[in-house]
Design a protein around this motif. Sequence first.
Motif, short mmCIF file in Angstrom:
data_model
loop_
_atom_site.label_atom_id
_atom_site.label_comp_id
_atom_site.label_asym_id
_atom_site.label_seq_id
_atom_site.Cartn_x
_atom_site.Cartn_y
_atom_site.Cartn_z
N HIS A 286 78.04 -35.82 38.10
CA HIS A 286 76.66 -35.49 38.49
C HIS A 286 76.10 -34.37 37.61
CE1 HIS A 286 77.74 -37.14 42.71
NE2 HIS A 286 77.04 -38.04 42.05
N ILE A 287 76.92 -33.35 37.37
CA ILE A 287 76.49 -32.22 36.56
C ILE A 287 76.13 -32.67 35.14
CG2 ILE A 287 77.25 -30.04 35.50
CD1 ILE A 287 78.98 -29.61 38.04
N LEU A 288 76.98 -33.50 34.55
CA LEU A 288 76.73 -33.99 33.19
C LEU A 288 75.56 -34.97 33.16
CD1 LEU A 288 80.39 -34.50 31.91
CD2 LEU A 288 78.84 -32.62 31.40
N LEU A 289 75.43 -35.76 34.22
CA LEU A 289 74.32 -36.71 34.27
C LEU A 289 72.98 -35.98 34.39
CD1 LEU A 289 73.92 -39.78 34.20
CD2 LEU A 289 73.95 -39.77 36.70
N ASN A 290 72.97 -34.91 35.16
CA ASN A 290 71.75 -34.11 35.28
C ASN A 290 71.35 -33.50 33.93
OD1 ASN A 290 71.49 -34.57 38.02
ND2 ASN A 290 72.60 -32.72 38.61
N LYS A 291 72.36 -33.18 33.12
CA LYS A 291 72.11 -32.55 31.82
C LYS A 291 71.69 -33.57 30.76
CE LYS A 291 72.36 -29.30 28.62
NZ LYS A 291 71.42 -28.17 28.56
N PHE A 292 72.41 -34.69 30.69
CA PHE A 292 72.22 -35.62 29.57
C PHE A 292 71.42 -36.87 29.92
CE2 PHE A 292 76.21 -33.30 28.64
CZ PHE A 292 75.79 -32.65 27.49
N LYS A 293 71.22 -37.13 31.23
CA LYS A 293 70.35 -38.22 31.68
C LYS A 293 70.75 -39.60 31.13
CE LYS A 293 67.76 -34.87 33.31
NZ LYS A 293 67.84 -34.50 34.74
#
Length: 332
Positions: free
Chosen positions: A272-279
């Motif tokens: 989730h953290i990486l998805l929020n950052k890199f979309k």
Amino acid sequence: MNILILSSNLLVFLILYFILYKFSFKFNLFDTFSKRKSHEGTIPLIGGILIYLTSLITLFIFYNNFKIDNLLILIFIVSFIFVILGIIDDIGSISPYKRLLIQIIAIGLIINSGLSIKELSSDSLNFDLKIIGYIFTILCLLTIINAFNFIDGIDGFCSINFLITIISINIYLGNLFDNTLILIIIINVIIFIIFNLGFISSIKIFLGDNGSTFLGFFLGCYLIYLNQFNLIDSFFIPWLITIPFYDMCRVILFRIKNKINPTTPDRIHIHHILLNKFKNNILVLVFLSIISLSFTIFGYFISNFSSIFSLILFVIFFLIYNYFLNNFNKSN
């Protein structure tokens, strides 16, 4: 495994897909968009039962063509408890404490069959766990089951972690194509991933709790099976599930520190953290898969070098992982 078995397995998967797709909407076995979700639309949660039933039917049809260890067959049969439990949870949700109790009962069946962690061994060390081994077995299986459930938050992450681990194990053992049950499950997980990643959006499906807990339980039991028969270095095993284990520990520690119920769902997992950052789901999936594989390769070499040093580094890397991810999350 010949072309007839492979083609029959694919046909069974496709037939079950269309049957279970209709079943999912009739019995509310699907996932819908919410603020915690990273997808749109209504997606059937049939991945786990598809993988399980396709593997079961293929094994049943071609049973006389296979040589499979009876203990592995028992593990596979008991795994169905987790498929059913997951379906119930996917449809209506059950209490975390009831779910935990059922998981412990299922693990008890496996222990009663003679499968448990009796010792931790490597070329240089050997710890006889005696009666503590039964408690340790329960804790280890509960950890792996729920760790795999925790990482099932973006498309492909849980199933690809399963593949990385189980394929790495069989390369390590030198028998990737010799274990029929394992190979069939690998093939069906790969077919599922093709559906799950949504290359054709109209046939997209999710693993569901019925899939993530089934894969976690089966993998955990398989690792214990290999450990019990001294087919794998005990101190290499943690490196095979590094990302699921690290993520679960970090999330639980974060929730406890912030006085949040550890079973409360949120969006503080690594994906989730990486998805929020890199979309970008695919970018995050590829990145995390490379990290998982890297930990596995590193763990293989370091556990061969020194068992104690391997454990110390595993803990140190977790502390680094926890510190870095918590600070990275704050900065977003």
